[in-house]
Design a protein around this motif. Structure first.
Motif, PDB file in Angstrom:
ATOM      1  N   PHE A   7      54.981  31.463  18.139  1.00 24.44           N
ATOM      2  CA  PHE A   7      54.702  32.693  17.006  1.00 24.44           C
ATOM      3  C   PHE A   7      53.709  32.999  16.431  1.00 24.44           C
ATOM      4  CE2 PHE A   7      55.740  34.461  12.888  1.00 24.44           C
ATOM      5  CZ  PHE A   7      56.101  35.877  12.999  1.00 24.44           C
ATOM      6  N   ASN A   8      53.154  31.862  15.944  1.00 24.64           N
ATOM      7  CA  ASN A   8      51.811  32.254  15.106  1.00 24.64           C
ATOM      8  C   ASN A   8      50.774  32.586  16.096  1.00 24.64           C
ATOM      9  OD1 ASN A   8      52.887  31.323  12.682  1.00 24.64           O
ATOM     10  ND2 ASN A   8      52.551  29.264  13.158  1.00 24.64           N
ATOM     11  N   LEU A   9      50.712  32.213  17.428  1.00 24.26           N
ATOM     12  CA  LEU A   9      49.764  32.676  18.266  1.00 24.26           C
ATOM     13  C   LEU A   9      49.920  34.113  18.572  1.00 24.26           C
ATOM     14  CD1 LEU A   9      47.512  31.780  20.317  1.00 24.26           C
ATOM     15  CD2 LEU A   9      49.029  31.324  21.888  1.00 24.26           C
ATOM     16  N   GLN A  10      51.270  34.664  18.759  1.00 28.72           N
ATOM     17  CA  GLN A  10      51.346  35.897  19.099  1.00 28.72           C
ATOM     18  C   GLN A  10      51.237  36.683  17.905  1.00 28.72           C
ATOM     19  OE1 GLN A  10      55.662  35.738  20.014  1.00 28.72           O
ATOM     20  NE2 GLN A  10      55.298  35.454  22.261  1.00 28.72           N
ATOM     21  N   LEU A  11      51.400  36.207  16.647  1.00 25.63           N
ATOM     22  CA  LEU A  11      50.866  36.998  15.446  1.00 25.63           C
ATOM     23  C   LEU A  11      49.544  37.060  15.347  1.00 25.63           C
ATOM     24  CD1 LEU A  11      51.721  38.476  12.970  1.00 25.63           C
ATOM     25  CD2 LEU A  11      51.791  36.120  11.660  1.00 25.63           C
ATOM     26  N   ALA A  12      48.787  36.217  15.633  1.00 20.11           N
ATOM     27  CA  ALA A  12      47.264  36.250  15.473  1.00 20.11           C
ATOM     28  C   ALA A  12      46.538  37.162  16.421  1.00 20.11           C
ATOM     29  CB  ALA A  12      46.988  34.895  15.670  1.00 20.11           C
ATOM     30  N   PHE A  13      47.162  37.097  17.416  1.00 15.19           N
ATOM     31  CA  PHE A  13      46.855  38.058  18.616  1.00 15.19           C
ATOM     32  C   PHE A  13      47.188  39.441  18.140  1.00 15.19           C
ATOM     33  CE2 PHE A  13      47.568  40.574  22.571  1.00 15.19           C
ATOM     34  CZ  PHE A  13      46.461  40.439  23.414  1.00 15.19           C
ATOM     35  N   THR A  14      48.234  39.723  17.726  1.00 14.02           N
ATOM     36  CA  THR A  14      48.670  41.093  17.189  1.00 14.02           C
ATOM     37  C   THR A  14      47.749  41.522  16.079  1.00 14.02           C
ATOM     38  OG1 THR A  14      50.968  40.515  17.924  1.00 14.02           O
ATOM     39  CG2 THR A  14      50.301  42.604  16.459  1.00 14.02           C
ATOM     40  N   LEU A  15      47.567  40.686  15.065  1.00 16.72           N
ATOM     41  CA  LEU A  15      46.355  40.941  14.093  1.00 16.72           C
ATOM     42  C   LEU A  15      45.426  41.162  14.681  1.00 16.72           C
ATOM     43  CD1 LEU A  15      47.786  38.446  11.531  1.00 16.72           C
ATOM     44  CD2 LEU A  15      48.072  41.000  11.506  1.00 16.72           C
ATOM     45  N   LEU A  16      44.647  40.391  15.650  1.00 11.58           N
ATOM     46  CA  LEU A  16      43.447  40.554  16.137  1.00 11.58           C
ATOM     47  C   LEU A  16      43.211  41.863  17.066  1.00 11.58           C
ATOM     48  CD1 LEU A  16      40.637  39.308  16.964  1.00 11.58           C
ATOM     49  CD2 LEU A  16      41.788  38.527  18.911  1.00 11.58           C
ATOM     50  N   VAL A  17      44.306  42.309  17.561  1.00 13.32           N
ATOM     51  CA  VAL A  17      44.244  43.618  18.094  1.00 13.32           C
ATOM     52  C   VAL A  17      44.376  44.814  17.504  1.00 13.32           C
ATOM     53  CG1 VAL A  17      45.730  45.357  19.947  1.00 13.32           C
ATOM     54  CG2 VAL A  17      45.345  42.752  20.470  1.00 13.32           C
ATOM     55  N   CYS A  18      45.133  44.623  16.376  1.00 18.09           N
ATOM     56  CA  CYS A  18      45.031  45.768  15.221  1.00 18.09           C
ATOM     57  C   CYS A  18      43.815  45.969  14.439  1.00 18.09           C
ATOM     58  CB  CYS A  18      46.159  45.388  14.269  1.00 18.09           C
ATOM     59  SG  CYS A  18      47.821  45.480  14.843  1.00 18.09           S
ATOM     60  N   ALA A  19      43.163  44.708  14.172  1.00 12.97           N
ATOM     61  CA  ALA A  19      41.631  44.816  13.695  1.00 12.97           C
ATOM     62  C   ALA A  19      40.881  45.262  14.665  1.00 12.97           C
ATOM     63  CB  ALA A  19      41.299  43.452  13.422  1.00 12.97           C
TER      64      ALA A  19
END
Length: 269
Positions: A7-19
């Motif tokens: 979950f943390n990995l998916q969240l980090a990837f999502t935040l990276l794409v958003c940024a």
């Protein structure tokens, strides 16, 4: 433990794409609010560039709003009856017409603009008016109105409702006004928001259709950046952002209750 790590990995990837998507927009907007974009926010904040955009390009803003509202009216008058006929007449011909309506979306906007210029370019009065741009916008946005209304009409038993009303003596116009329109209200609202939003931001087709006296907001934005005045272009981006975001938020807010309704119906079943 593994689930939490995933979950943390998916969240980090999502935040990276958003940024990756949002940070350039934020930096562009900040360039239009700072005294010197090369120095950054340390140079201080100012509305000077926004005021220059307003003084130099406010006509493009009003023109874009006018064309978007006119486009909405035309697509409502054409799109709702078209969707109604397609919903009532399910056949190979109606499906072919439905697919043909999507052609202006599938074809590049430049190609559609060239076709309009070849066909109507000789009409000088029409060619230099904002109505010429309106025709292009209607061709581009009409499929979204038709599809939105048609999807709602196909989800209800329209024939049974109309037959019941007809058996009670309701005329065609009364059936259309009191049964069809209320039942497809959700599709009309969704289609209207999409039409206004797409018309407001349409650039490819408008770039060829406009004249120096009929510049829309996106064309004015391109001119601002082409002038190599990054502060002006960035301030223009801010103005465009403030105009388009309320429409996008309204579209999102409208879609949320419908999603909850569909989930509740699925759970009930």
């Amino acid at each position: 433990m593994r689930t939490k790590w995933l979950f943390n990995l998916q969240l980090a990837f999502t935040l990276l794409v958003c940024a990756f998507l949002i940070v350039p927009v934020i930096l562009s907007i900040m360039a239009g609010l700072t005294v010197n974009y090369l120095v950054g926010i340390e140079s201080g904040l100012t509305l000077r560039w926004v005021m220059e955009v307003w003084n130099g390009y406010r006509n493009t803003i009003f023109l874009s709003i006018g064309i978007s509202l006119a486009c909405l009216v035309v697509t409502l008058l054409i799109g709702i009856p078209t969707a109604y006929v397609l919903a009532r007449r399910q056949s190979a011909l109606s499906r072919a017409i439905e697919e043909l309506l999507v052609m202006p979306v599938a074809v590049p906007g430049l190609a559609t603009a060239l076709a309009l210029i070849v066909t109507y370019g000789s009409l000088s009065g029409f060619r230099t008016s904002w109505g010429f741009i309106l025709v292009g916008h209607v061709l581009f946005t009409l499929p979204f109105m038709v599809r939105s209304v048609l999807a709602v009409l196909m989800a209800i038993d329209l024939n049974t409702l109309e037959e019941g009303a007809a058996s009670l003596g309701a005329s065609w116009w009364r059936r259309f006004r009191d049964i069809v329109l209320p039942n497809c209200r959700a599709g009309i609202l969704a289609g209207s928001l999409m039409v206004v939003t797409l018309s407001m931001g349409e650039f490819n087709m408008t770039w060829l259709l406009h004249t120096p006296f009929t510049k829309t907001l996106p064309v004015g934005l391109a001119d601002a950046y082409a002038s190599l005045r990054l502060e002006i272009g960035s301030a223009y981006t801010l103005v465009f952002f403030l105009m388009i975001m309320p429409l996008l938020l309204a579209l999102q807010a409208f879609a949320q209750p419908r999603l909850k309704k569909f989930v509740a119906e699925d759970n009930a079943q």
